[in-house]
Design an enzyme around this catalytic site. Structure first.
Site, PDB file in Angstrom:
ATOM      1  N   SER A  31       0.864  -1.180   0.000  1.00  0.00           N
ATOM      2  CA  SER A  31       0.000   0.000   0.000  1.00  0.00           C
ATOM      3  C   SER A  31       0.900   1.229   0.000  1.00  0.00           C
ATOM      4  CB  SER A  31      -0.876   0.019   1.253  1.00  0.00           C
ATOM      5  OG  SER A  31      -1.342   1.341   1.470  1.00  0.00           O
ATOM      6  N   HIS A  69      -1.322  -1.429  -4.199  1.00  0.00           N
ATOM      7  CA  HIS A  69      -2.598  -1.131  -3.525  1.00  0.00           C
ATOM      8  C   HIS A  69      -2.725   0.379  -3.295  1.00  0.00           C
ATOM      9  CE1 HIS A  69      -5.982  -2.258  -0.838  1.00  0.00           C
ATOM     10  NE2 HIS A  69      -5.565  -1.255  -0.062  1.00  0.00           N
ATOM     11  N   ASP A  72      -5.034   3.339  -1.584  1.00  0.00           N
ATOM     12  CA  ASP A  72      -6.081   3.622  -0.602  1.00  0.00           C
ATOM     13  C   ASP A  72      -6.720   4.969  -0.883  1.00  0.00           C
ATOM     14  OD1 ASP A  72      -6.066   1.344   1.159  1.00  0.00           O
ATOM     15  OD2 ASP A  72      -4.013   1.926   1.663  1.00  0.00           O
ATOM     16  N   MET A 126      -9.355   7.670   0.119  1.00  0.00           N
ATOM     17  CA  MET A 126     -10.129   8.097   1.296  1.00  0.00           C
ATOM     18  C   MET A 126     -10.698   9.492   1.042  1.00  0.00           C
ATOM     19  SD  MET A 126      -7.550   6.910   4.330  1.00  0.00           S
ATOM     20  CE  MET A 126      -6.747   5.300   4.298  1.00  0.00           C
ATOM     21  N   HIS A 148      -8.719   0.536  -3.487  1.00  0.00           N
ATOM     22  CA  HIS A 148      -9.576   0.298  -2.315  1.00  0.00           C
ATOM     23  C   HIS A 148     -10.334   1.596  -2.041  1.00  0.00           C
ATOM     24  CE1 HIS A 148      -9.544  -0.691   2.314  1.00  0.00           C
ATOM     25  NE2 HIS A 148     -10.769  -0.651   1.816  1.00  0.00           N
ATOM     26  N   MET A 192     -12.456   3.766  -0.020  1.00  0.00           N
ATOM     27  CA  MET A 192     -13.007   4.090   1.294  1.00  0.00           C
ATOM     28  C   MET A 192     -13.683   5.450   1.176  1.00  0.00           C
ATOM     29  SD  MET A 192      -9.813   2.695   3.519  1.00  0.00           S
ATOM     30  CE  MET A 192      -8.726   2.839   2.105  1.00  0.00           C
ATOM     31  N   MET A 224     -10.838  -6.361   6.331  1.00  0.00           N
ATOM     32  CA  MET A 224     -10.099  -5.291   7.011  1.00  0.00           C
ATOM     33  C   MET A 224      -9.657  -5.797   8.383  1.00  0.00           C
ATOM     34  SD  MET A 224      -9.756  -2.627   5.088  1.00  0.00           S
ATOM     35  CE  MET A 224      -8.868  -1.738   6.359  1.00  0.00           C
ATOM     36  N   GLY A 280      -8.730   3.870   7.622  1.00  0.00           N
ATOM     37  CA  GLY A 280      -8.502   5.322   7.733  1.00  0.00           C
ATOM     38  C   GLY A 280      -7.037   5.703   7.833  1.00  0.00           C
ATOM     39  N   PHE A 281      -6.239   4.821   8.409  1.00  0.00           N
ATOM     40  CA  PHE A 281      -4.845   5.178   8.653  1.00  0.00           C
ATOM     41  C   PHE A 281      -3.914   3.981   8.476  1.00  0.00           C
ATOM     42  CE2 PHE A 281      -7.709   7.719  11.196  1.00  0.00           C
ATOM     43  CZ  PHE A 281      -7.360   9.007  10.818  1.00  0.00           C
ATOM     44  N   ASP A 300      -6.027  -6.527   4.902  1.00  0.00           N
ATOM     45  CA  ASP A 300      -5.537  -5.149   4.829  1.00  0.00           C
ATOM     46  C   ASP A 300      -5.508  -4.524   6.222  1.00  0.00           C
ATOM     47  OD1 ASP A 300      -4.926  -2.559   4.142  1.00  0.00           O
ATOM     48  OD2 ASP A 300      -6.617  -2.270   2.783  1.00  0.00           O
ATOM     49  N   GLY A 301      -4.296  -4.207   6.686  1.00  0.00           N
ATOM     50  CA  GLY A 301      -4.148  -3.474   7.935  1.00  0.00           C
ATOM     51  C   GLY A 301      -3.340  -4.196   8.988  1.00  0.00           C
ATOM     52  N   GLY A 302      -2.243  -3.584   9.384  1.00  0.00           N
ATOM     53  CA  GLY A 302      -1.453  -4.106  10.499  1.00  0.00           C
ATOM     54  C   GLY A 302      -0.669  -5.369  10.200  1.00  0.00           C
TER      55      GLY A 302
END
Ligand code: DX5
Ligand code: ZN
Length: 220
Positions: free
Chosen positions: A10, A35, A37, A39, A68, A70, A139, A144-145, A177-179
């Site tokens: 990302s 990827h 993002d 937003m 993606h 959002m 997710m 958001g972040f 997606d995420g962390g």
């Protein structure tokens, strides 16, 4: 069973003053998708970029661009993102009212259609679209972040989704997606995940290419 493994960095945490170089670094490391993002400051409390930047990225890479969305009312921008060069468009289940129609539209535009679910959204909300969707994005943080902590219950969710896919002989890819970091990526991979979105754990590193290689090796 779908055993494809795809590292999808990302660019959210990348250095935007030199995006083409930042993309080159992950290409050299074996990334398979890029990827993006998107937003809008409304669906999520952050603002990023739109089709103009996707178009610029299209010029500097041959890799598939995974978008993606959002954003509120993603239907209004599907065509713009496909014209800009997106290869897959993922919308959020929580935002789209006529999900079947939106998925059909994305496919008609010639892109892969994805549906994302937030950590608090149950899998059964996707029951009736699993045969027509190309990818399901789980997710593993609240969107958001970049740089947030992985929510552990996502592993169970991915396992359950992989089982449902098997039972129904469905063809969609499972994306997380995420962390994601080098500690949790193997477990997520074993749970049945195919596409690994990774922002911070690649782009915060001094050697972006080496970090990408490490993820490629961990999931293969
Ligand atoms: C979160 C985004 C992600 C995320 C990935 O809202 O969809 O793509 O930024 O970044 P890391 O890997 O830093 O969590
Ligand atoms: Zn994302």
């Amino acid at each position: 069973m779908n055993s494809q493994k795809i590292i999808a960095p990302s660019i959210l945490t990348a250095d935007f003053s030199n995006l083409s170089q930042q993309i080159r670094y992950v290409e050299l490391g074996g990334a398979k998708w890029i990827h993006c993002d998107i937003m809008d400051g409304q669906f999520v409390p952050n603002l990023t970029f739109g089709p103009i930047v996707v178009k610029a990225i299209r010029k500097v890479t041959k890799l598939p661009i995974d978008v993606h969305l959002m954003i509120k009312n993603p239907d209004a921008l599907l065509e713009n993102f496909v014209s800009a060069g997106a290869n897959s468009l993922t919308v959020h289940q929580e935002e789209v009212v006529h999900l079947n129609r939106t998925i059909t539209k994305i496919k008609e535009l010639g892109a892969k259609a994805g549906v994302a679910i937030n950590p608090a959204t149950p899998l059964n909300t996707l029951d009736d679209i699993l045969e027509i969707v190309d990818l399901v994005l789980v997710m593993s943080v609240n969107p958001g972040f970049g740089g947030q902590r992985f929510i552990e219950s996502s592993v169970r969710k991915i396992k359950d989704l992989a089982e449902i896919r098997e039972k129904r002989s469905a063809k969609f890819l499972i994306e997380v997606d995420g962390g994601i970091d080098i500690q949790n990526v193997k477990e997520v991979s074993k749970a049945g995940c195919n596409v690994f979105v990774i922002g911070n754990a690649i782009y915060s590193k001094d050697n972006i290419t080496a970090a990408t290689v490490e993820f490629v090796n961990s999931v293969s």
